[in-house]
Design a protein around this motif. Structure first.
Motif, PDB file in Angstrom:
ATOM      1  N   GLY B  77      52.790  40.185  51.998  1.00 27.84           N
ATOM      2  CA  GLY B  77      51.441  41.010  51.811  1.00 27.84           C
ATOM      3  C   GLY B  77      50.939  40.940  50.484  1.00 27.84           C
ATOM      4  N   ALA B  78      51.876  41.440  49.776  1.00 28.47           N
ATOM      5  CA  ALA B  78      51.495  41.848  48.498  1.00 28.47           C
ATOM      6  C   ALA B  78      51.221  40.616  47.795  1.00 28.47           C
ATOM      7  N   ALA B  79      51.753  39.479  47.915  1.00 29.50           N
ATOM      8  CA  ALA B  79      51.486  37.945  47.426  1.00 29.50           C
ATOM      9  C   ALA B  79      50.343  37.534  47.788  1.00 29.50           C
ATOM     10  N   ARG B  80      50.107  37.856  49.024  1.00 30.97           N
ATOM     11  CA  ARG B  80      48.924  37.362  49.572  1.00 30.97           C
ATOM     12  C   ARG B  80      47.578  38.339  49.005  1.00 30.97           C
ATOM     13  N   ALA B  81      47.807  39.393  48.514  1.00 30.71           N
ATOM     14  CA  ALA B  81      46.800  40.109  47.978  1.00 30.71           C
ATOM     15  C   ALA B  81      46.484  39.560  46.582  1.00 30.71           C
ATOM     16  N   THR B  82      47.849  39.252  45.891  1.00 35.38           N
ATOM     17  CA  THR B  82      47.606  38.686  44.576  1.00 35.38           C
ATOM     18  C   THR B  82      46.785  37.318  44.595  1.00 35.38           C
ATOM     19  N   TYR B  83      46.861  36.550  45.529  1.00 37.05           N
ATOM     20  CA  TYR B  83      46.181  35.397  45.770  1.00 37.05           C
ATOM     21  C   TYR B  83      44.833  35.572  45.786  1.00 37.05           C
ATOM     22  N   ASP B  84      44.434  36.638  46.419  1.00 37.22           N
ATOM     23  CA  ASP B  84      43.079  37.046  46.594  1.00 37.22           C
ATOM     24  C   ASP B  84      42.535  37.430  45.244  1.00 37.22           C
ATOM     25  N   ALA B  85      43.193  38.094  44.681  1.00 38.03           N
ATOM     26  CA  ALA B  85      42.979  38.605  43.239  1.00 38.03           C
ATOM     27  C   ALA B  85      42.665  37.476  42.399  1.00 38.03           C
ATOM     28  N   MET B  86      43.616  36.497  42.510  1.00 34.59           N
ATOM     29  CA  MET B  86      43.496  35.404  41.414  1.00 34.59           C
ATOM     30  C   MET B  86      42.238  34.617  41.887  1.00 34.59           C
ATOM     31  N   GLN B  87      41.896  34.451  42.983  1.00 33.38           N
ATOM     32  CA  GLN B  87      40.728  33.639  43.382  1.00 33.38           C
ATOM     33  C   GLN B  87      39.683  34.395  42.933  1.00 33.38           C
ATOM     34  N   ALA B  88      39.394  35.711  42.933  1.00 36.53           N
ATOM     35  CA  ALA B  88      38.339  36.415  42.755  1.00 36.53           C
ATOM     36  C   ALA B  88      38.160  36.198  41.092  1.00 36.53           C
ATOM     37  N   VAL B  89      39.252  36.262  40.173  1.00 41.79           N
ATOM     38  CA  VAL B  89      39.471  35.942  38.975  1.00 41.79           C
ATOM     39  C   VAL B  89      38.668  34.449  38.740  1.00 41.79           C
ATOM     40  N   ALA B  90      38.959  33.774  39.404  1.00 42.63           N
ATOM     41  CA  ALA B  90      38.589  32.320  39.228  1.00 42.63           C
ATOM     42  C   ALA B  90      37.032  32.055  39.429  1.00 42.63           C
ATOM     43  N   THR B  91      36.627  32.923  40.495  1.00 42.08           N
ATOM     44  CA  THR B  91      35.193  32.880  40.679  1.00 42.08           C
ATOM     45  C   THR B  91      34.629  33.420  39.906  1.00 42.08           C
ATOM     46  N   TRP B  92      34.976  34.648  39.260  1.00 43.85           N
ATOM     47  CA  TRP B  92      34.071  35.228  38.199  1.00 43.85           C
ATOM     48  C   TRP B  92      34.042  34.295  36.981  1.00 43.85           C
ATOM     49  N   LEU B  93      35.343  33.807  36.591  1.00 42.85           N
ATOM     50  CA  LEU B  93      35.429  32.911  35.430  1.00 42.85           C
ATOM     51  C   LEU B  93      34.271  31.896  35.559  1.00 42.85           C
ATOM     52  N   ARG B  94      34.293  31.055  36.774  1.00 42.33           N
ATOM     53  CA  ARG B  94      33.502  29.838  37.016  1.00 42.33           C
ATOM     54  C   ARG B  94      31.881  30.390  36.566  1.00 42.33           C
ATOM     55  N   THR B  95      31.607  31.381  37.119  1.00 41.74           N
ATOM     56  CA  THR B  95      30.096  32.201  37.111  1.00 41.74           C
ATOM     57  C   THR B  95      29.877  32.321  35.776  1.00 41.74           C
ATOM     58  N   TRP B  96      30.847  33.140  35.188  1.00 41.38           N
ATOM     59  CA  TRP B  96      30.489  33.384  33.356  1.00 41.38           C
ATOM     60  C   TRP B  96      30.645  32.219  32.724  1.00 41.38           C
ATOM     61  N   ARG B  97      31.264  31.120  33.156  1.00 37.61           N
ATOM     62  CA  ARG B  97      31.281  30.038  31.957  1.00 37.61           C
ATOM     63  C   ARG B  97      29.933  29.089  32.367  1.00 37.61           C
ATOM     64  N   ALA B  98      29.390  29.266  33.500  1.00 33.87           N
ATOM     65  CA  ALA B  98      28.323  28.433  33.793  1.00 33.87           C
ATOM     66  C   ALA B  98      27.165  29.351  32.866  1.00 33.87           C
ATOM     67  N   ALA B  99      27.077  30.690  33.176  1.00 32.99           N
ATOM     68  CA  ALA B  99      25.930  31.481  32.692  1.00 32.99           C
ATOM     69  C   ALA B  99      26.086  30.909  31.119  1.00 32.99           C
ATOM     70  N   LEU B 100      27.328  31.076  30.400  1.00 33.18           N
ATOM     71  CA  LEU B 100      27.220  30.928  29.009  1.00 33.18           C
ATOM     72  C   LEU B 100      26.992  29.467  28.671  1.00 33.18           C
ATOM     73  N   ALA B 101      27.292  28.656  29.389  1.00 31.03           N
ATOM     74  CA  ALA B 101      26.793  27.035  29.165  1.00 31.03           C
ATOM     75  C   ALA B 101      25.366  26.916  29.355  1.00 31.03           C
ATOM     76  N   LEU B 102      24.690  27.895  29.971  1.00 34.10           N
ATOM     77  CA  LEU B 102      23.282  27.607  30.091  1.00 34.10           C
ATOM     78  C   LEU B 102      22.747  28.383  28.833  1.00 34.10           C
ATOM     79  N   GLU B 103      23.026  29.368  28.457  1.00 36.36           N
ATOM     80  CA  GLU B 103      22.744  30.156  27.401  1.00 36.36           C
ATOM     81  C   GLU B 103      22.876  29.261  26.107  1.00 36.36           C
ATOM     82  N   VAL B 104      24.013  28.722  25.884  1.00 37.83           N
ATOM     83  CA  VAL B 104      24.354  27.905  24.812  1.00 37.83           C
ATOM     84  C   VAL B 104      23.399  26.901  24.649  1.00 37.83           C
ATOM     85  N   ALA B 105      23.393  26.099  25.809  1.00 39.93           N
ATOM     86  CA  ALA B 105      22.606  24.836  25.935  1.00 39.93           C
ATOM     87  C   ALA B 105      21.102  25.103  25.592  1.00 39.93           C
ATOM     88  N   ARG B 106      20.600  26.150  26.157  1.00 42.42           N
ATOM     89  CA  ARG B 106      19.201  26.746  25.708  1.00 42.42           C
ATOM     90  C   ARG B 106      19.011  26.898  24.265  1.00 42.42           C
TER      91      ARG B 106
END
Lengths: 373, 452
Positions: B77-106
């Protein structure tokens, strides 16, 4: 609102659990321990998703299988980030699917969350005039090879018409489909459709802008309008592309946001092979001096594109007046996949009949050698 | 968003690196130091204002510690919660990378305005005008032969021929040169402005191709180009004499030189009509002469130009001509094909003896006409008529059906050979050649024909 899900979706909750569990186990073990058994499990999961009508997930699972196959085969084009991104999309899709199934408010919402097994092609009243903007060859991670033609229709809409065959049947070279008739009863080939304008009758199209190349489709040639057809996609310079990409880039399930654009390049920079990264890159420089990066993995389906770009970048080749392609953001740069190059005077192709064309579809048609011209 | 792009990019790279490490080693065997690294990164993110990212990293760090602590049944159960937390980090990372790329490109691409395109270095459209004289089909191309309205120079306007396009006078032709659908009749008698279009010189003539960014223009008034008479090469006005012989129609100069001009069915029918008034019709034509062939472009008539090979009206018999033929004692059934199908249908509809008599009378008439030099109907029509005649006579099937009509064998042989020979020489069409083969086989002259 109570809603009975259509047939097949009753298997979806159990399938979502299985997929979620498998991906969790993959994350638990780590990529380092992925092997043939995991690939076989992913293939079986894709089947499970298929039978449960989880279309988005089926595609993502197939794509993950293809990416992990590269890892298992020690293919230099493997990128760990790619595997991570797909796993993340699967995780998000599972959550979205569970939520939609728990509180379904309409078939449309379920279809948005889970996908549509087969596109519905609805008849279009009257005739439809289309004009080719570009055509590109592709090989999918799901084992198909095909050509997609981008066709300008009324009011700037871009429709797509594709032909596809299994890679196992004709190999990984999309150009082999170029001169095949679109159907058994129509003498028009993808080459014809992708050069010029057509008046289509008995048209069937999907809501997402796909044209069905069905056997009853009738096509009569119409006069092409030259450069005018690209007016809606013309961007003055690379900065305008960023604005076109806009917010779509920020949707984690939207995939890589991209836009179809038509640029008038000032020059093309030489093609560079990076053997370590197994990538080929080139640069398209716009009239403001901004650089758009072209980068493709070294794979057979990109051979013709690379050869054409090298020819166009060379001083002796004809220089295009415009390039139609797909642009996206790539870490602060604008990535650009040129689909077609346009020339003011027709350029001869290295193909049977040595046809001369105004639009060179870069991934499926070769420019004639200098001595042939 | 922070405007410190390099700093933000470095932080995102650091998060990405930790996530990649976790993805690679797996949650079960995660590096024991990873939780501490995540806490340090979270503190850094929080300090730079990226609170949402810091929260996700802290959550992932705590879950990793929990997995390390758990050894019992709750570990999964703890490992499962870690997996969800890892994916939440991956989603955050993807969104912020995209936002940064937009800013830099602009910022990177938004600066310099585009350089205006240099003015086109091409001649204006009006700098060259040509008058179209005729059309030539060749495989995947259509060539409009024209003359420069100032110099009379031979100009060829070359267009690709899309599949399915039928060249017919009153149908629209999808012209790439004009970037418009134009009735062929209009185009064949048009004067066009074509200056600045891609052009080259080949075999002593100017070849003009469609342009991607510029369309030729139709002029309102046709200009008559200056053409020479009876030149040995190139464009010329020429007076011709048409003569009918056992091998069909031939065209000659007024000096008696037989020209190598293919006379297709349309022109042949037109000549048959003209021959009602004079046996050897005289034509005023515009031709292109090359070293090995002559191409008939158009016929100049008192009431305007004509292109009989493209004009379906030449395939029909006007009422007054039919009356004149009857008055001259000629038969009206000289048109191949369609009248014969009607005759066959009428014979079929009659009682057998009357049908046979009706058909035999018409076949006898046809025999006479062919002996006099009239055109031979097509192989498929004669074959149908022959089969019907054999059936009405009660003859067993199997014999060559056209042989039953007892038509002049020499004419049949020539009528079969001509389209086959033209096709083999590369100038005829496949359908006519196939019909020639049918005519040869169904009349029993094939063996004789091919031995020759």
């Amino acid at each position: 609102m109570a809603l009975d899900p259509p047939a097949g979706w009753e298997r979806a909750p159990a399938a979502l659990d299985r997929i979620d569990d498998a991906l969790f186990r993959l994350a638990e073990e780590g990529l380092e321990r992925a092997g043939e058994a995991r690939l076989a499990e992913l293939a079986a999961l894709a089947q499970t998703a298929h039978h449960a009508r989880l279309v988005h997930l089926e595609r993502e699972l197939q794509a993950l299988g293809t990416v992990l196959r590269r890892y298992v085969d020690r293919d230099p084009t493997f990128r760990p980030a790619e595997a991570g991104a797909i796993s993340n999309r699967i995780w998000l899709l599972v959550a979205k699917g569970r939520e939609a199934l728990a509180r379904p408010s309409g078939v449309g919402e379920l279809q948005d969350a889970l996908g549509v097994l087969r596109r519905r092609y609805e008849p279009v009243a009257g005739t439809l005039r289309v004009e080719a903007l570009g055509a590109s060859g592709w090989v999918s991670d799901t084992g198909f090879v095909g050509i997609t033609a981008y066709l300008a229709a009324a009011e700037g809409e871009v429709l797509q018409a594709s032909v596809a065959r299994p890679v196992t049947l004709i190999g990984p070279n999309p150009a082999r489909l170029l001169y095949q008739p679109l159907s058994e009863v129509m003498p028009v080939t993808m080459f014809d459709l992708a050069h010029g304008a057509w008046m289509l009758d008995d048209v069937r199209r999907s809501a997402d802008g796909r044209l069905s190349l069905h056997s009853q489709l009738a096509a009569a040639p119409a006069a092409p309008t030259g450069a005018a057809r690209y007016a809606r996609h013309l961007v003055d310079h690379a900065a305008a592309i960023v604005e076109r990409l806009g917010e779509g880039e920020l949707d984690p399930l939207g995939g890589r946001a991209s836009a179809l654009v038509y640029l008038q390049p000032a020059r093309l920079q030489a093609v560079v092979h990076n053997e370590v990264r197994a990538r080929v890159s080139a640069e398209v420089v716009d009239r403001a001096g901004a650089v758009l990066r072209v980068e493709v993995p070294v794979r057979p389906e990109h051979d013709i594109l690379v050869e054409n770009l090298a020819r166009l970048a060379g001083a002796r080749g004809p220089f295009p007046v415009g390039m139609f392609g797909r642009a996206w953001l790539a870490g602060g740069d604008v990535g650009f996949l040129p689909i077609s190059a346009t020339f003011d005077a027709p350029v001869p192709l290295r193909a049977r009949g040595r046809a001369a064309v105004h639009e060179l579809h870069l991934s499926i048609e070769r420019l004639a050698e200098d001595k042939e011209r | 968003m922070s405007t410190d792009h390099p700093g933000l990019a470095a932080r995102l790279d650091a998060v990405s690196s930790v996530a990649a490490s976790l993805q690679s080693t797996g949650l079960a065997l995660a590096d024991p130091d990873l939780a501490g690294e995540l806490r340090e990164l979270a503190a850094d993110l929080a300090a730079s204002g990226l609170v949402s990212g810091a929260e996700r990293l802290v959550a992932l760090s705590e879950r990793l510690n929990a997995v390390a602590r758990e050894t019992g049944p709750d570990r999964r159960g703890a490992a499962r919660a870690t997996y969800d937390a890892m994916q939440a980090v991956a989603t955050w990372l993807r969104t912020w990378r995209a936002a940064l790329a937009l800013e830099v490109a602009r910022e990177r691409l938004g600066g310099a305005p585009p350089v205006p395109l240099p003015p086109p270095a091409r001649a204006p459209l009006e700098s060259r005008t040509v008058s179209v004289l005729g059309v030539e089909e060749s495989g995947s191309r259509v060539r409009f032969h024209a003359a420069d309205t100032n110099t009379g120079e031979h100009v060829v306007l070359e267009e690709p021929r899309p599949p399915g396009v039928v060249l017919a006078l009153d149908r629209p032709f999808p012209s790439q040169l004009l970037q418009a659908d134009v009735p062929l009749r209009t185009l064949l008698d048009a004067t066009l402005s074509v200056g600045g279009l891609p052009a080259g010189r080949k075999r002593g003539r100017v070849e003009i191709h469609p342009s991607f960014s510029r369309a030729a223009q139709l002029r309102k008034r046709r200009l008559v180009p200056p053409l020479g008479r009876a030149a040995q090469r190139g464009l010329a006005n020429m007076d011709l004499v048409a003569r009918s012989g056992p091998d069909g129609w031939t065209l000659e100069t007024t000096d008696g030189e037989v020209l190598d001009i293919a006379v297709d069915q349309g022109l042949a029918l037109d000549l048959v009509k003209r021959s009602a008034d004079e046996p050897a019709p005289r034509l005023s034509a515009v031709v292109v002469r090359t070293s090995d062939a002559t191409l008939l472009l158009r016929l100049e008539e008192a009431d305007g130009p004509s292109w009989p090979w493209l004009d379906p009206t030449t395939h029909r018999w006007p009422a007054e001509l039919e009356a004149r033929l009857v008055r001259h004692g000629e038969a009206t059934e000289t048109v191949p094909d369609s009248p014969w199908l009607e005759i066959a249908a009428r014979a079929e509809a009659m009682p057998a003896p009357e049908g046979l008599a009706f058909l035999e009378a018409h076949v006898a008439l046809l025999r006479t006409q062919i002996e006099k030099g009239d055109p031979v109907p097509s192989g498929h029509v004669l074959s149908s008529v022959g089969r019907m005649l054999a059936r009405l006579r009660g003859e067993p099937p199997g014999a060559p059906p056209i042989a039953a009509l007892e038509l002049p064998v020499g004419r049949l042989r020539l009528a079969a050979a001509a389209p086959i020979a033209r096709f083999l020489a590369g100038s005829g069409d496949a359908r006519a050649a196939a019909d020639g083969l049918l005519l040869a086989v169904a009349s029993g002259v094939a063996g004789d024909l091919f031995e020759r």
